[in-house]
Design a protein around this motif. Structure first.
Motif, mmCIF file in Angstrom:
data_model
loop_
_atom_site.group_PDB
_atom_site.id
_atom_site.type_symbol
_atom_site.label_atom_id
_atom_site.label_comp_id
_atom_site.label_asym_id
_atom_site.label_seq_id
_atom_site.Cartn_x
_atom_site.Cartn_y
_atom_site.Cartn_z
ATOM 1 N N TRP A 179 -10.512 2.039 2.218
ATOM 2 C CA TRP A 179 -9.673 1.430 1.197
ATOM 3 C C TRP A 179 -10.545 0.794 0.126
ATOM 4 C CZ3 TRP A 179 -4.350 1.693 2.521
ATOM 5 C CH2 TRP A 179 -4.089 2.042 3.857
ATOM 6 N N PRO A 195 0.836 -1.214 0.000
ATOM 7 C CA PRO A 195 0.000 0.000 0.000
ATOM 8 C C PRO A 195 0.865 1.256 0.000
ATOM 9 C CG PRO A 195 -0.772 -1.567 1.645
ATOM 10 C CD PRO A 195 0.534 -2.095 1.146
ATOM 11 N N GLN A 226 -5.739 0.300 -2.150
ATOM 12 C CA GLN A 226 -5.210 1.635 -1.889
ATOM 13 C C GLN A 226 -6.217 2.474 -1.105
ATOM 14 O OE1 GLN A 226 -2.043 2.631 -2.666
ATOM 15 N NE2 GLN A 226 -1.747 0.510 -3.362
ATOM 16 N N GLU A 227 -5.674 3.370 -0.305
ATOM 17 C CA GLU A 227 -6.505 4.285 0.488
ATOM 18 C C GLU A 227 -7.200 5.286 -0.426
ATOM 19 O OE1 GLU A 227 -5.769 8.155 3.302
ATOM 20 O OE2 GLU A 227 -4.270 6.549 3.373
#
Length: 1728
Positions: free
Chosen positions: A1679, A1647, A1685-1686
């Protein structure tokens, strides 16, 4: 120079041509405007963004500027495109109108998109009779050409020429010798020509050299231009007479010059001056004589190819060419034509072809105009289209090229300093030095003080307004190089109030520190400048650090501190260090009687010799200034005039008054009698006379508005703002358009020439500033500000001006509204004022700063509550200004508005914005913050509208966002505004710094085993982080670094460096310092700044350690002295002075103090004093230069000692024993708490008691706000009292605790109090003060009405559940279940249950499992009937299978564990069996394998059992450590025989220890240990890591993807319901989303972001699209599951306990805090 082709919008012309041409995006036919977005306009820009490069030469120059180098300063970047439009008048009327109507708006908008102003000066428009009368028109035009060349970025001159050469004036001034030569050629019989010349030209011997001056027209024709009613005939006659006179003068002078040319007495160049047109003069100045005209000028020429003498029969043709009378006929003037063609040839030789355009078209008889609407003029229409396109293309090309060169090519991120700010102050310094004269004695006195290195306090320069303080300060800066004899030094100067960054004392101090840090190449401590308090505390230490690094003198000059705003109590001077380091000098100037500054200074800094009074100018100096000034201006005075001037100067001998006199005197001619001179005897009277003369000359309304606008603007007003504002002032326009209509239909704007003339007159009293990237004009002296304020901005006048300024900044699409011109008796409907588009963008800081400023002061003249509607309650404005400036800028606007007018909406908004610790510069974070915190009342319509705008913004995002459903973080109805939060079971405050407090807490686990733990509280963010500090010895106060990232403490055998983020500890063994060391005979001490550490061993050893590495820097050995060292005190000084108390080896006290430092070669300074810290108290004061201790023999005596020199200053006898002492930061004072509960404030320098405070109940704790000399005290009844020592008055008190207030600590704006019941509370000091001032009871009274429950007020929630897609259920301590709407957070229903609901699992829409962990009860509830349907007691753990069809409960009866299997559908126990063997445990958790064959127990073991396992790691093989206190046991549910299946490490009987367990596949489970995941296959007993089938990488192995930075254990785990993903959170903040089968991260990558602390919870949405995580720093992150991914982050402001998605995944509920719980409810918005 070829124009760039790219990007501009191409559209059909408004002139009807078929050719495609450039048109502005915001302008269409006939001036109809259509606004486009800035993004769209920028995309049309031809500028191609290049890769950012840096100029080393510029960078090096910047670095010398930082140190105060005044030589060869670069120019300020230009922020305006200012073009002088030169053309003849009547023949170019329609071209100029087209440019004004069509081109001007486009170029204004285009420049606005580049954050540039655009100004087009057409000086032919609006020429007044006054300018003709005094013949100033040509001079003014040439002056404006020069101004455009000086200030314009890129193009500055455009010429439009045709067949007309233009108006040719006669010279205004002629040299005496030349005039006499001309006069000799005029014979006495020349029909009065000689007398005519002598009548209109008079000799002025005050000019140097002397000249003959052309007299004003009204000197002979007094009614010329007379506006008085009834003078029409006389005015017309005067106009005709002057016309004839002018022709005669032209004839006489031209003939005379011809004679002189032929005789060789005159050059051709000079001869031309008597024939040269104004247009040629402008072109000569703008092109021929200009620097770099190729990049600055454009030339457009139109030629009628069939214009001949024959066509002149048409009267309209006479306007398009120059004519003369020959033989009684009108003919083309061939002489003028030759001069025009010669000029054109000269231009061709200078400008490239791309900068010149030529147009040929036929002359059409019987038409006097280039008229696009005329059908017969097709070629003319095409010509206008071409001119239109060429004009725009040419100007844009020059603008774009200039913009490319505009950037300041330095890497600004490498510096604290602002390039533009430093350059501004240095340039201002040079300007002030240009005309400096005299004050030699004052400068010599300041020099002697600067060169005296023993001076440790600031120097004050003071005097009356206008006495020349600013010039003296500038001259001091300039003289530093000479005074230091060419040696290196650093000089910093700021002229306060001359820039937006020099108004607020915090900004000023930060700017000074930043410049010094850059000059010394050191890094400032980030936490040291977070707020004013921390910065003031940091400055003394910082200055010592700077001078230690530089080793050269540092001089800081702050001019006009009275110009600072009152924020942060700037006038009290508490921000000024009282004890400066050697070689550091601060010089401050101020008015004698402003804001009490001088009085405050003398109260703090008592040495009178450091105060320098500015004396009046001596007569000798005055004469020298007069001589110099007249010489510079090339003027002189008659002896009578000089005597009169000096006589007036004696009235007020100040530089400002003398300047005013001189500026008037340089206009005097030698033939002006003294009795006709009008001068005033004071500065103010002289300024008022100056203003009155301007009003009489240019019109009262125009002048009052223009000068008033300069006065009310922030840091003045820009040129374009002035024109725009005057164009929006209907009163001014009505006065301007008295005698003629506006020249362009539909457009009403101020003629540029009017402001240009005023600007020319007042130029010497204006200075240019760079304000937020815009060039502004402001008064050069405060006396002009005061005079203009009184004259033009008082009462309604000022309000009206602010309204005008508000209007120009408010309208993004320009201003169009009706105007009635009373003198013309006409109304212009929807009149376009052509104001600059003020786009609301981050780059337009001028608008962001000015709009609220003016709206606040316009008192709703624009429209009712416009300030809230357009600014402070407008989300678009808020997000833009916060992004451009800061949250503090908005708060300052709100506070200013509320000072003028109370407003509950703004007060509520301010409260939330001032208390936030969240960075709101992100618009999305701002939006979520407002929705989560603001809870407006129904009548607060603007706040409601603000929230609606916020929601619309968030719902328009192109990325996922969590949108609060209700204000879930707003204050509850029962909470006080001053109360922040509480913490139970707090044992005490262990350590603290400026922003953090380390607390010792007592925590009880579920098994009722009490243990001590520690919590680090961040005062700025209110975040609490639990910390394990092993074996800490609390009696030695630990050190917490300012950023809160590490703690250093003493354990039994080590000095420990504990990393708060990672938990990693580095230890230094005490025995490595000395073989006999242990914690009982060792002291650990730190200074407040944590720059070093001192280890003091009683045996006589003193060690200085480096922080944070704990490496030994030096050591001192006193073991041979036979003494015992104890109780060290460290100071912040550069020399690391450390005070050590000395005793005897037998334990007795000898009353000696050693003052040591880290240099072993320096012997300690020993002071014999009857005092011992082990038996008394000690504190530091006055920037830690003073030590205050209690006497050894008598605890009622206080001894004051100077550390530098170790001498006793004073002894003070108190009536009671000292219990606690606290020294002042800046003063030689201390506050003392006695054992009787009384408080004394003592002056240790004078040896006297200043104040005594005795409360009703004895005081038990206190802390001080030294900057306000206010004490905050807690008594033995739980009461908190705030007392002003300075005023000897009580500010207020309130009940804070039940029982004694044990401790009080001030942390910034927060007050931390600890009660005897171990309850810690945090309060807002600012809110407490407001409450005290308002005298309002703290509690909010109930209205007595029964209202339905509010989700916001539910503070006892224990657990939550999401039953379906539309409802959220809460379970509270009162055993009540409440149901709430997920869409609205509205209450739906409630019912009671007979169990404390610690944990809830929803099994179906009707059945839920509720677990009471305190009473070990599990109940299955039917939520429809609201009744229990199954109960189990003595439940230690339970779990649910994947399909939620069975519940497995582990119960304990009579010491044996039992497994119970419950069918959810039938709600019956299907299976029960007993485990074959019991085992010890502290806590159990259960999970079941996917096949439901095995139930697995996670068993928390005791410390003793863990210690027994540890040695086996090496005995039975080299196993890596597993620092977890959990082992795992499986039970076979199929066999149901109760046999225990332990989990062992591979090929051993060592229990496998881990942190987490979760189902995996088949009969296996995953176990998290350290940073890895292992799989325990229960039937085979194999427990090891697995390799992915895809690429043989270890499955779910964080180390592989993170690398060396991988640190910390896995902390939480969750699955997606479709079994495709497993999510694991870790101690180092990572959230990894793994493909379930492959065991690899989605997208096969780490990440890109992570949490800042340990991940505490992860939860997967039911639709398997989202993951929500929370960390110990209280942040939530969302996420996207397939990308890993955030996509969103926000702060929950408290510990997150649970996260639940609704069934449709559209809403998510977050439960925070155990005490005072909150339920946060969000709408999960995704654009998809």
């Amino acid at each position: 120079m070829e124009p760039k082709k790219a990007g501009h919008l191409i559209k059909r012309s408004s002139f009807g041509t078929s050719k495609k041409i450039l048109v502005p995006p915001a302008v269409t036919t006939k001036s109809k405007q259509k606004t486009v977005s800035k993004r769209e306009l920028r995309s049309q820009s031809p500028k191609v963004r290049k890769k950012e490069t840096y100029d080393k030469e510029v960078q090096l120059k910047f670095e010398t500027m930082m140190k105060g180098d005044l030589k060869s300063l670069p120019e300020m970047p230009r922020s305006i495109v200012r073009i002088f439009l030169s053309s003849t008048f009547s023949d170019m009327r329609y071209e100029r109108n087209m440019i004004l109507r069509e081109v001007f708006p486009f170029l204004k908008q285009y420049c606005a998109s580049l954050d540039l102003d655009f100004q087009l000066l057409d000086m032919r428009w609006g020429v007044t009779d006054d300018s003709i009368n005094d013949h100033s028109g040509e001079k003014l035009c040439l002056k404006e050409v020069e101004t455009c060349q000086r200030v314009s970025l890129g193009p500055n001159f455009v010429a439009l020429t045709g067949d007309r050469y233009g108006y040719r004036p006669i010279p205004v001034e002629i040299d005496v010798s030349r005039f006499e030569d001309l006069l000799t050629t005029v014979t006495t019989d020349s029909s009065g020509d000689r007398e005519l010349l002598l009548t209109w030209y008079r000799r002025d011997d005050n000019a140097v050299p002397p000249v003959y001056v052309l007299q004003p027209i009204r000197s002979q024709f007094q009614f010329y231009g007379d506006p008085a009613p009834g003078c029409e005939d006389k005015r017309q006659a005067a106009r005709i007479s002057w016309g004839k006179t002018l022709q005669s003068l032209q004839r006489i002078l031209q003939s005379a010059s011809d004679v002189l040319l032929k005789s060789g007495k005159m050059t051709k160049k000079e001869h031309q001056l008597y024939r040269q047109s104004v247009t040629e003069s402008e072109i000569q100045k703008g092109i021929v004589e200009a620097k770099s005209p190729k990049s600055k000028a454009l030339y457009y020429h139109r030629e009628f190819f069939n214009l001949t003498n024959e066509t002149l029969a048409d009267q309209s043709a006479l306007k398009c060419t120059d004519t003369i009378m020959m033989d009684g006929k009108v003919c083309i003037d061939e002489g003028a034509k030759m001069m025009r063609e010669a000029l054109e040839t000269e231009v061709r030789s200078i400008l490239p072809e791309s900068s010149r355009k030529y147009y040929k078209l036929p002359w059409v008889p019987f038409s006097d105009k280039i008229e696009p609407e005329c059908v017969l003029l097709g070629r003319h229409r095409k010509y206008l289209s071409s001119l239109y396109e060429d004009f725009i293309t040419g100007v844009l090309c020059l603008i774009d090229n200039a913009v490319d060169r505009r950037e300041i090519r330095i890497k600004t991120a490498n510096y604290y300093s602002s390039y533009l700010e430093i350059l501004h102050h240095l340039q201002f310094c040079n300007q002030k030095c240009e005309t400096f004269c005299g004050q030699t004695e004052t400068l010599q006195l300041i020099k002697s003080l600067i060169l005296d290195n023993n001076i440790r306090q600031p120097i004050f320069v003071y005097g009356i307004s206008g006495s020349g303080k600013t010039s003296i300060m500038a001259k001091v800066m300039q003289n530093l190089k000479k005074w230091f004899e060419g040696k290196e030094y650093v000089g910093v100067i700021q002229f306060l109030g001359t820039s937006p960054s020099s108004l607020n004392i915090y900004d000023v101090l930060f700017s000074i520190c930043g410049q010094l840090a850059d000059a010394a190449e050191i890094i400032m401590e980030p936490v040291a400048y977070r707020n004013m308090k921390s910065l003031v505390e940091y400055m003394p230490r910082f200055l010592r650090q700077v001078v230690s690094k530089l080793k050269i003198p540092v001089v800081v000059l702050l001019d006009s501190i009275d110009q600072l705003s009152s924020m942060h109590d700037a006038y009290l001077l508490k921000w000024m260090p009282t004890n400066l380091p050697t070689k550091v000098h601060f010089i401050l100037s101020t008015l004698t009687d402003k804001h009490g500054i001088l009085e405050n200074a003398r109260n703090i800094f008592k040495t009178e010799s450091f105060y320098v009074a500015v004396p009046p100018l001596s007569e000798k100096t005055g004469k020298e200034i007069i001589r110099t000034s007249l010489c510079d201006k090339k003027r002189d005075l008659t002896s009578e005039q000089k005597d009169h001037l000096l006589m007036m100067f004696k009235n007020v001998q100040s530089p400002l008054f003398l300047k005013l006199l001189l500026d008037e005197a340089v206009t005097w001619t030698s033939y002006l009698p003294v009795d006709q001179i009008v001068l005033k005897s004071s500065v103010r009277a002289a300024i008022d006379l100056f203003f009155a003369n301007l009003e009489q000359k240019y019109g009262q309304q125009l002048v009052s508005s223009a000068l008033g606008l300069i006065t009310v603007g922030i840091n003045g007003i820009s040129e374009i703002e002035m024109e725009d504002a005057l164009s929006c002032d209907d009163k001014v326009l009505d006065e301007v358009y008295q005698y003629h209509d506006p020249p362009v239909k539909g457009i009403v704007r101020i003629p540029p020439v009017l402001w240009a003339r005023i600007r020319h007159e007042i130029g010497d009293y204006l200075v240019e500033r760079l304000t937020h990237g815009k060039d502004t004009l402001t008064w050069y002296h405060r006396q002009f500000v005061e005079a203009a304020s009184d004259r033009y901005t008082m009462v309604r006048g000022g309000i009206y001006l602010h309204k005008v300024m508000s209007e120009i900044f408010l309208k993004e699409d320009g201003v169009k509204r009706d105007i009635y011109l009373s003198k013309r008796k006409m109304t212009v409907t929807d009149a376009d004022r052509q104001v600059t588009q003020q786009l609301l963008t981050v780059r337009n800081k001028r608008k962001l700063d000015s709009l609220p400023y003016h709206l606040i002061r316009s008192y709703d003249l624009i429209e009712n509550e416009a300030l809230k509607k357009y600014c402070l309650c407008n989300f678009n404005f808020l997000k833009t200004k916060i992004s451009a400036f800061s949250i503090q800028a908005i708060v300052a606007n709100i506070q200013e508005a509320c000072q003028l007018k109370e407003d509950n909406e703004l007060a509520l908004l301010e409260k939330h914005l001032t208390t936030t610790s969240t960075d709101l510069r992100s618009p999305i974070k701002l939006g979520t913050y407002l929705l989560a915190h603001l809870k407006p009342q129904n009548e607060q319509t603007h706040l409601i509208e603000l929230l609606d705008q916020t929601k619309n913004f968030l719902f328009s995002q192109d990325s996922p966002v969590l949108i609060p459903v209700y204000p879930c973080l707003s204050p509850r109805s029962h909470e006080l505004g001053e109360f922040s939060f509480a913490l139970d079971a707090c044992m005490g405050i262990v350590a603290q710094n400026a922003e953090h407090v380390l607390l010792q807490t007592s925590i009880s686990s579920q098994q009722q085993i009490s243990q001590d733990s520690f919590v680090l509280l961040n005062g700025a963010t209110e975040e609490m982080q639990e910390i394990e500090l092993e074996d800490i010895q609390i009696r030695h106060q630990p050190y917490v670094d300012k950023s809160g990232t590490y703690i250093i403490y003493l354990s039994c055998s080590c000095i420990v460096h504990h990393n708060v983020v990672s938990g990693i500890e580095n230890k230094t063994e005490l025995k490595s310092l000395h073989k006999d060391s242990d914690s009982d005979n060792t002291y650990l001490c730190f200074p407040h700044n944590g720059a070093y550490a001192v280890v003091c061993q009683k045996q006589g050893m003193l060690f200085f350690l480096e922080v944070p590495t704990l490496k030994i820097v030096s050591k001192l050995d006193f073991t041979t002295s036979g003494v015992v060292l104890h109780s060290p005190i460290c100071t912040n000084g550069q020399r690391k002075e450390t005070i050590v108390f000395v005793g005897k080896e037998d334990g007795g006290a000898i009353g000696e103090i050693y003052c040591c430092n880290d240099d072993p070669s320096n012997k300690p300074v020993i002071l014999q004093i009857g005092a011992s810290r082990e038996h008394g108290h000690a504190t530091l004061a006055q920037q830690e230069d003073i030590l205050i201790i209690t006497s050894l023999e008598n605890l009622t005596e206080i001894v004051t000692i100077t550390i530098n020199g170790m001498s006793v200053v004073n002894r003070i006898q108190l009536p009671e024993n000292v219990q606690y002492m606290m020294g002042a930061d800046e003063l030689c004072q201390a506050v003392v708490l006695s054992d009787q509960g009384n408080v004394y404030c003592v002056d240790c320098h004078e040896g006297e008691i200043l104040h005594q405070i005795t409360l009703v109940s004895p005081v038990k704790s206190l802390d001080m706000l030294w900057d306000r000399t206010e004490a905050i005290m807690g008594d033995n009844q739980g009461q908190i009292t705030m007392e002003s020592l300075k005023e000897s008055s009580t500010k207020g008190s309130f009940q804070a605790h039940v029982g004694t207030v044990k401790s009080i600590y001030i942390l910034g704006d927060q007050l931390i109090t600890l009660g005897s019941n171990r309850e810690l509370k945090v309060w807002s000091i600012s809110e407490l003060k407001k409450k005290f001032q308002e005298s309002v009871p703290s509690n909010v009274a109930s209205n007595g009405k029964n209202t339905e429950p509010s989700l916001l007020d539910q503070k006892n929630i224990l657990s939550i559940a999401a039953v379906n897609s539309s409802e959220i259920m809460t379970f509270d301590r009162e055993r009540t279940v409440k149901v709430w709407s997920a869409d609205s957070a509205k209450f739906s229903k409630q019912f009671k249950i007979d169990i404390i609901p610690d944990q809830v699992d929803v099994l179906s829409e009707t059945v839920s499992a509720v677990y009471d962990s305190c009473n070990d009860r599990l109940v299955l509830f039917d939520m429809k009937t609201r009744k229990p349907i199954e109960k189990l007691d003595d439940v230690k753990a339970f779990t649910v299978n994947k399909d939620k069809t069975y519940v497995y409960a582990v119960t304990e009866k009579q010491g044996l564990l039992h497994i119970n299997k419950i069918d959810v559908k039938s709600v019956k126990i299907k299976q029960t069996f007993t485990l074959m063997k019991s085992f010890p445990f502290l806590h159990l958790e259960a999970t079941v394998t996917p096949t439901e064959r095995f139930i697995v127990l996670k068993v928390k073991i005791s410390q003793k059992e863990f210690d027994e396992i540890v040695p086996t790691w090496n005995k039975q093989g080299k196993f890596p450590p597993q620092p977890h206190r959990h082992k795992f046991i499986a039970i076979d549910l199929n066999q149901a025989n109760g046999a225990l299946i332990p989990c062992y490490r591979m090929l051993s009987k060592i229990p496998f220890l881990g942190e987490l367990v979760a189902p995996y596949m088949g009969n296996s489970v995953m176990i998290a240990t350290r940073t890895v995941i292992v799989v325990w296959d229960i039937p085979t007993g194999k427990c090891d890591e697995k390799l992915s089938k895809l690429n043989r990488i270890r499955m779910m192995c964080r180390n592989y993807w993170v690398g060396d930075n991988c640190d910390g254990k896995c902390t939480c785990i969750a699955y997606s319901s479709n079994q495709k993903y497993v999510v694991i959170g870790s101690e180092d903040g990572y959230v990894f989303i793994y493909d379930f089968e492959a065991g690899l991260p989605v997208k096969r990558r780490c990440p890109s972001t992570r949490h800042s602390s340990q991940v505490s919870i992860v939860q997967v949405s039911p639709d398997c699209q989202w993951v929500m995580s929370a960390c110990s720093n209280h942040f939530l992150k969302l996420w996207e599951i397939t990308e890993g991914q955030e996509v969103f982050s926000m702060r929950a402001e408290a510990t997150v306990r649970a996260i639940r998605f609704t069934a449709d995944s559209r809403h998510v509920a977050v439960l925070t805090r155990k005490q005072n719980a909150r339920l946060l409810l969000f709408r999960l918005f995704s654009p998809e």
